[in-house]
Design an enzyme around this catalytic site. Structure first.
Site, PDB file in Angstrom:
ATOM      1  N   ALA A  54       3.581  -1.171  -0.250  1.00  0.00           N
ATOM      2  CA  ALA A  54       4.046  -0.415   0.492  1.00  0.00           C
ATOM      3  C   ALA A  54       3.598   0.593   1.061  1.00  0.00           C
ATOM      4  O   ALA A  54       2.289   1.231   1.186  1.00  0.00           O
ATOM      5  CB  ALA A  54       4.954   0.435  -0.743  1.00  0.00           C
ATOM      6  N   LEU A  85       4.159  -1.642  -6.959  1.00  0.00           N
ATOM      7  CA  LEU A  85       3.099  -2.815  -6.011  1.00  0.00           C
ATOM      8  C   LEU A  85       1.892  -2.869  -6.449  1.00  0.00           C
ATOM      9  O   LEU A  85       1.637  -1.856  -6.819  1.00  0.00           O
ATOM     10  CB  LEU A  85       3.863  -2.660  -4.682  1.00  0.00           C
ATOM     11  CG  LEU A  85       5.425  -3.289  -4.251  1.00  0.00           C
ATOM     12  CD1 LEU A  85       6.097  -2.467  -2.808  1.00  0.00           C
ATOM     13  CD2 LEU A  85       5.592  -4.654  -4.488  1.00  0.00           C
ATOM     14  N   SER A  86       1.385  -3.854  -5.428  1.00  0.00           N
ATOM     15  CA  SER A  86       0.041  -4.367  -5.694  1.00  0.00           C
ATOM     16  C   SER A  86      -0.463  -2.646  -5.377  1.00  0.00           C
ATOM     17  O   SER A  86      -1.637  -2.424  -5.870  1.00  0.00           O
ATOM     18  CB  SER A  86      -0.265  -5.909  -6.161  1.00  0.00           C
ATOM     19  OG  SER A  86      -0.252  -6.200  -4.452  1.00  0.00           O
ATOM     20  N   GLU A  87      -0.026  -2.941  -4.789  1.00  0.00           N
ATOM     21  CA  GLU A  87      -0.828  -1.790  -3.051  1.00  0.00           C
ATOM     22  C   GLU A  87       0.139  -1.120  -2.029  1.00  0.00           C
ATOM     23  O   GLU A  87       1.000  -0.718  -2.614  1.00  0.00           O
ATOM     24  CB  GLU A  87      -1.895  -1.836  -2.391  1.00  0.00           C
ATOM     25  CG  GLU A  87      -3.430  -1.342  -2.723  1.00  0.00           C
ATOM     26  CD  GLU A  87      -3.600  -3.098  -4.131  1.00  0.00           C
ATOM     27  OE1 GLU A  87      -4.772  -2.295  -4.140  1.00  0.00           O
ATOM     28  OE2 GLU A  87      -2.836  -3.649  -4.181  1.00  0.00           O
ATOM     29  N   THR A  88      -0.262   0.512  -3.034  1.00  0.00           N
ATOM     30  CA  THR A  88       1.024   1.077  -1.820  1.00  0.00           C
ATOM     31  C   THR A  88       0.258   1.984  -0.740  1.00  0.00           C
ATOM     32  O   THR A  88      -1.390   2.348  -1.131  1.00  0.00           O
ATOM     33  CB  THR A  88       1.442   2.876  -2.472  1.00  0.00           C
ATOM     34  OG1 THR A  88       2.934   1.842  -3.546  1.00  0.00           O
ATOM     35  CG2 THR A  88       1.859   3.333  -1.789  1.00  0.00           C
TER      36      THR A  88
END
Length: 288
Positions: free
Chosen positions: A22, A44-47
């Site tokens: 994101a 999600l794994s990363e924002t």
């Protein structure tokens, strides 16, 4: 309050593969605790959060921005796929006019540029050192069971453990391996290891165009069981496989369920260019 937000699949040209991140565009400063709340919400794994560094900055015309990355659990010092996703939002949605973008991050300045249908990230290159098996034996057994381990390395800068499986194994063996996040967490509580990279020599040889190496990456210590495609892990893998294969240009494939491809080029300044494609799958606004 409304914040523009996008979901971008990184290191793939097809929606619903690669690694989703994101990306939030911050017109104004955000309360510190909201970064983590948003990342936890997105799950999600990363924002990634792109912020303007000066009041007069513009997402279309400026070339330098602040960038931070959060997992659902905490902030991380480096995330390759979310940097790729951030550059894609600026280049493809904001139509940023600069040939090179600079991101000011916890890992220093990172640059991204367009190269045909790829975006190239300029990342730090992290070296690995031989690791004594006895110190991490339980963790290795938890990850790969009785499989033959050909080499074991540790990257102190990133706290990543690199486990190279025997060249006798096929890619399908790595793909089918079942790894339990809960058991990894139980096996490593010292804080020394924050990520486990499983890797295997690829099928590329001479004139045959294949992948130079394969990998999978697990980081339950950061709240990410298995990361689909990981730029930061390849900042470690690149130095290792370059040394092993005697190559500076490599093609890698991370064979998670979603899968993704990375083009790697070791630079002469001790850094690494990692290139990938992106697919933007969602555009919207966070409202709170």
């Amino acid at each position: 309050m409304q914040i523009p937000i996008f979901t971008v699949d990184a290191f793939t040209s097809r929606p619903f593969s690669g690694n989703p991140a994101a990306v939030c565009l911050l017109e104004n400063d955000l309360d510190e605790d909201l970064h983590q709340k948003i990342a936890t919400e997105m799950n999600l794994s990363e924002t990634a959060f792109i912020r303007k560094l000066h009041p007069g900055d513009d997402f279309t015309k400026s070339s330098c921005f602040g960038l931070r990355w959060f997992t659902p659990a905490n902030e991380v010092p480096l995330c390759g796929h979310a940097t790729l996703a951030s550059a894609a939002v600026l280049f493809h949605i904001q139509k940023n006019t600069n040939s090179v973008l600079t991101f000011v991050t916890l890992s220093g300045e990172l640059k991204a540029r367009q190269a045909e249908d790829h975006i190239v990230l300029d990342l730090p290159l992290y070296f690995t050192y031989p690791q004594v098996l006895q110190e991490v034996e339980e963790l290795i057994k938890t990850a790969v069971g009785d499989m033959i381990v050909q080499d074991l390395r540790y990257s102190p800068d990133t706290k990543k453990l690199l486990v190279r499986l025997s060249d006798s194994y096929e890619r399908s063996v790595l793909e089918q391996l079942q790894v339990s996040a809960q058991r990894l967490l139980s096996a490593e509580k010292t804080g020394k290891v924050k990520g486990v990279i499983l890797t295997l020599k690829g099928s590329s040889s001479g004139k045959q165009k294949g992948h130079d190496f394969y990998s999978r990456y697990f980081a339950p210590w950061y709240g990410v069981l298995e990361d689909p495609v990981t730029g930061s892990a390849h900042a470690v893998l690149s130095s290792y496989w370059s040394e092993q294969l005697g190559k500076k240009e490599m093609l890698a494939f991370q064979c998670s369920r979603r899968g993704g491809e990375l083009k790697i080029s070791l630079r002469n300044d001790g850094r690494v260019d990692i290139a990938g494609q992106t697919a933007i799958v969602l555009k919207g606004n966070l409202t709170f």
